[in-house]
Design a protein around this motif. Sequence first.
Motif, PDB file in Angstrom:
ATOM      1  N   PRO A 125      29.685  25.816  33.521  1.00 51.81           N
ATOM      2  CA  PRO A 125      30.343  27.112  33.716  1.00 51.81           C
ATOM      3  C   PRO A 125      29.374  28.294  33.693  1.00 51.81           C
ATOM      4  O   PRO A 125      29.598  29.281  34.382  1.00 51.81           O
ATOM      5  N   THR A 145      36.036  21.941  37.584  1.00 56.17           N
ATOM      6  CA  THR A 145      35.460  21.686  36.274  1.00 56.17           C
ATOM      7  C   THR A 145      35.775  20.264  35.849  1.00 56.17           C
ATOM      8  O   THR A 145      36.400  19.489  36.584  1.00 56.17           O
ATOM      9  N   LEU A 157      33.544  28.488  29.870  1.00 51.14           N
ATOM     10  CA  LEU A 157      34.596  28.143  30.820  1.00 51.14           C
ATOM     11  C   LEU A 157      35.747  29.146  30.738  1.00 51.14           C
ATOM     12  O   LEU A 157      36.268  29.591  31.769  1.00 51.14           O
ATOM     13  N   LEU A 158      36.123  29.525  29.539  1.00 53.63           N
ATOM     14  CA  LEU A 158      37.217  30.491  29.380  1.00 53.63           C
ATOM     15  C   LEU A 158      36.841  31.851  29.960  1.00 53.63           C
ATOM     16  O   LEU A 158      37.689  32.553  30.523  1.00 53.63           O
ATOM     17  N   LEU A 161      37.175  31.668  33.762  1.00 52.51           N
ATOM     18  CA  LEU A 161      38.547  31.717  34.255  1.00 52.51           C
ATOM     19  C   LEU A 161      39.008  33.146  34.544  1.00 52.51           C
ATOM     20  O   LEU A 161      39.907  33.353  35.361  1.00 52.51           O
ATOM     21  N   LYS A 162      38.397  34.104  33.903  1.00 55.67           N
ATOM     22  CA  LYS A 162      38.748  35.506  34.131  1.00 55.67           C
ATOM     23  C   LYS A 162      38.099  36.063  35.401  1.00 55.67           C
ATOM     24  O   LYS A 162      38.445  37.160  35.842  1.00 55.67           O
ATOM     25  N   LEU A 167      41.403  27.619  39.674  1.00 54.77           N
ATOM     26  CA  LEU A 167      40.714  26.536  38.979  1.00 54.77           C
ATOM     27  C   LEU A 167      41.265  25.208  39.471  1.00 54.77           C
ATOM     28  O   LEU A 167      42.477  25.045  39.634  1.00 54.77           O
ATOM     29  N   ILE A 190      47.466  27.307  31.746  1.00 54.89           N
ATOM     30  CA  ILE A 190      46.129  27.614  32.268  1.00 54.89           C
ATOM     31  C   ILE A 190      46.174  28.846  33.158  1.00 54.89           C
ATOM     32  O   ILE A 190      45.257  29.671  33.160  1.00 54.89           O
ATOM     33  N   PRO A 195      42.920  32.708  35.951  1.00 56.35           N
ATOM     34  CA  PRO A 195      42.988  32.436  37.395  1.00 56.35           C
ATOM     35  C   PRO A 195      44.379  32.704  37.951  1.00 56.35           C
ATOM     36  O   PRO A 195      45.385  32.504  37.268  1.00 56.35           O
ATOM     37  N   VAL A 198      46.211  27.511  39.818  1.00 53.49           N
ATOM     38  CA  VAL A 198      45.630  26.314  39.210  1.00 53.49           C
ATOM     39  C   VAL A 198      46.072  25.105  40.025  1.00 53.49           C
ATOM     40  O   VAL A 198      47.276  24.933  40.278  1.00 53.49           O
ATOM     41  N   ARG A 212      50.227  32.117  38.902  1.00 48.27           N
ATOM     42  CA  ARG A 212      50.390  32.939  37.709  1.00 48.27           C
ATOM     43  C   ARG A 212      51.776  33.561  37.613  1.00 48.27           C
ATOM     44  O   ARG A 212      52.298  33.792  36.518  1.00 48.27           O
TER      45      ARG A 212
END
Length: 299
Positions: A125, A145, A157-158, A161-162, A167, A190, A195, A198, A212
């Motif tokens: 990441p 990932t 990784l977190l 994601l922003k 992902l 997630i 993101p 997903v 989302r």
Amino acid sequence: MPVLVVGSIALDHIKTPTAEHHQLLGGSASYAAVAASFFGPVNLVGVVGDDFPPQHKQLFADRKIDLTGLEVAAGQTFCWSGEYEMNMNNRKTLSVALNVFEKFQPKLPESYRETPYVLLGNIAPSLQRSVCKQVRKPKFVVADTMDLWISMARADLLELLKEIDMLILNDSEAKQLVEEDNLIRAGRKIATLGPRYVAVKKGEHGCLLFGRDGEFFSTGAFPLEHIHDPTGAGDCFAGGFIGHLARTDDISFANLKEAVIQGTLVASFCCEEFSLRRLEKLSAGEINERRTTFGSYIV
């Protein structure tokens, strides 16, 4: 629209219950770039050693993949060896030699920095984030990932994601990431971490796509009677997905659903022979024919 693909390029040794092959072209970037090339131009960023076979480089050239971003370093190319069980689902890694890939730091040529569609292949990441910093105002960024990064590089990784739009991970990784046993709850959770979308891969059982804002789509995999080598199928899915988005230049959820189907179809071809051998012979017409057939299955 062009696609930027960044990831690993490897030489694979693969053993199945019926065959064994050495020095195969592998790596997340190899599979994804070739898959995406059926939809439009591709810019490839990766590193190989000075032992990299010329026929593998020729395959990229034959697919008109831009290799300005391909680094050739002194030493040996990243090597991976794996063996599949009879069901072709379970796989064990026999050996890994990172070689020149161990010190890989993606450096985008100036001509790549405004590529609108970006696929960050399955690499650390921190490296994926470094690519995000080098790209100027991308339209859609996808990152893949794996369980290793969820365990060893969770904080990075977190943060990643922003910074991305989508992902991609498999079903067990989705559950692992958010510590959730139910796959639907895991996918939706997630999507709250950053993101917009997903995609959860389920192997021979297809893919789930979460948005989302509550959007949802599910598709099965294309049914295959014979699977010779599933290595790289997930990367081909990602390449086909981003390739379709770039070709249509449409990031609506309706088109993302079609991109999932296109990625699924390219991945199905990948499984029909070892390495990228099936994709070497694949034509756009065959993908279109399989799309028509697949449509009759999912209506």
